[in-house]
Design an enzyme around this catalytic site. Structure first.
Site, PDB file in Angstrom:
ATOM      1  N   ALA A  13       0.305  -0.780   0.493  1.00  0.00           N
ATOM      2  CA  ALA A  13       0.497   0.184  -0.380  1.00  0.00           C
ATOM      3  C   ALA A  13       0.759   1.142   0.176  1.00  0.00           C
ATOM      4  CB  ALA A  13      -1.397   0.329   1.229  1.00  0.00           C
ATOM      5  N   TYR A  56     -12.972  -4.747   8.180  1.00  0.00           N
ATOM      6  CA  TYR A  56     -13.133  -4.593   7.293  1.00  0.00           C
ATOM      7  C   TYR A  56     -14.394  -3.888   6.862  1.00  0.00           C
ATOM      8  CZ  TYR A  56      -9.238  -7.318   6.778  1.00  0.00           C
ATOM      9  OH  TYR A  56      -8.133  -8.425   6.799  1.00  0.00           O
ATOM     10  N   LYS A  95      -4.311  -6.441  -7.815  1.00  0.00           N
ATOM     11  CA  LYS A  95      -4.321  -8.446  -8.605  1.00  0.00           C
ATOM     12  C   LYS A  95      -3.610  -9.333  -7.855  1.00  0.00           C
ATOM     13  CE  LYS A  95      -0.274  -8.961  -9.637  1.00  0.00           C
ATOM     14  NZ  LYS A  95       0.532  -9.177  -8.272  1.00  0.00           N
TER      15      LYS A  95
END
Length: 330
Positions: A13, A56, A95
């Site tokens: 990230a 989340y 991906k």
């Protein structure tokens, strides 16, 4: 201001979205969610992110988040991308897009139903170097391209909890590395290639440390594809593409991360010309593309049917090598 939430306190990230966002004045990394609150808080403190969540669901339910960056393991891409979309968020998903084509179809259907964007993070796709490769192929400067050789290999050491060495999480050389050359080729030549041959080396059941493919594109070139993450490899990656046509040849070194150094070598009439293409990092170009898509200034280059077809090819490659698609490894 586009407000970004990070799903997962992932190492990628930082370079993939935190650094690119810091260079812009129209986006902000507003929140991060991790598998537990302590992990999220530590990550938020390290990178100066205002909000941290230990679930989340808490993140994707917030009204003050516009874009979700999903850097969770591939086994969680479908579940959490779909939930984010249904909560009205755009999603940039790492991906490989999903565990298999069926998951990819469900993800794309959710994006269509929600009216939100779901873009796959093939960051190389947005860099000027790949645009130059596309130009050379489509202009006919190389003539009819009959043979292509592509490879992405680098040593990835197995460490405790390494998702790349865990098939049920979406690991394997083809999923992590080979997806890149497969995407290069599909983007350049279109259509669905026939798999002529496939083979893999598996140090443990269903876990490919190297993978080889021979593909034939309809009315297109014969393509050799290789990838490996084996322990004997260098820690410096090889991400190369070689195109051979009847009027010229093109070799590209480091097509995955050209901002770290790359070379294009165009050979015509026996004369070789080496050159480079200026650009920012692939991740800077990727975020710029995502923002432009959100603003309605352009259409996404990845995601949608492209993502479904990509996962179908990966599924078929595993089957051709006598292995299970990742979705059946859960």
């Amino acid at each position: 201001m586009i407000r970004i939430g990070l799903l997962g306190a992932a190492r990628i990230a930082d370079q993939a979205i935190i650094q690119p966002a810091a260079l812009r004045n129209d986006v902000v990394i507003a929140a991060v969610a991790a598998s537990n609150l302590e992990k999220a808080q530590a990550f938020a403190q390290q990178f100066g992110i205002e909000h941290a969540f230990g679930s989340y669901d808490e993140l994707i339910a917030r009204d003050d988040i516009d874009l979700i960056y999903n850097a969770l393991p591939p086994s969680l891409h479908a579940k959490w991308s779909i939930r984010a979309l249904l909560h009205g968020k755009h999603v940039l998903c790492e991906k490989p897009f999903a565990m298999d084509a069926e998951e990819a179809k469900a993800m794309v259907a959710a994006a269509d139903a929600s009216g939100r964007l779901l873009i796959e993070a093939y960051h190389y796709r947005f860099h000027p170097v790949f645009a130059e490769v596309e130009r050379l192929v489509k202009s006919g400067e190389l003539g009819t391209i009959h043979t292509v050789r592509s490879n992405f290999s680098v040593r990835i050491a197995e460490t405790p909890g390494s998702l790349r060495h865990n098939a049920p999480l979406g690991g394997g050389a083809l999923m992590d590395l080979g997806c890149y050359p497969l995407h290069w080729l599909r983007t350049l030549f279109g259509g669905t290639p026939e798999i002529l041959w496939a083979d893999a080396i598996c140090p443990k059941p269903q876990l490919d440390s190297s993978f080889e493919l021979r593909l034939q594109f309809p009315n297109g070139p014969l393509c050799y594809v290789g990838c490996a993450m084996s322990e004997h490899l260098s820690r410096h990656h090889d991400a190369s593409l070689y195109l051979e046509g009847d009027k010229g040849q093109l070799e590209v070194l480091n097509l995955v991360a050209p901002h770290q150094g790359h070379k294009l070598c165009l050979t015509k009439n026996g004369e070789a010309h080496e050159y480079q293409i200026n650009g920012d990092t692939t991740y800077d170009h990727q975020l710029a593309h995502v923002i432009a898509c959100i603003k309605g200034e352009t259409k996404p280059l990845t995601g949608g049917q492209d993502a479904i077809d990509q996962m179908q090819l990966i599924d078929d490659a595993y089957k051709a090598a006598g292995l299970l698609p990742r979705g059946l490894c859960k």
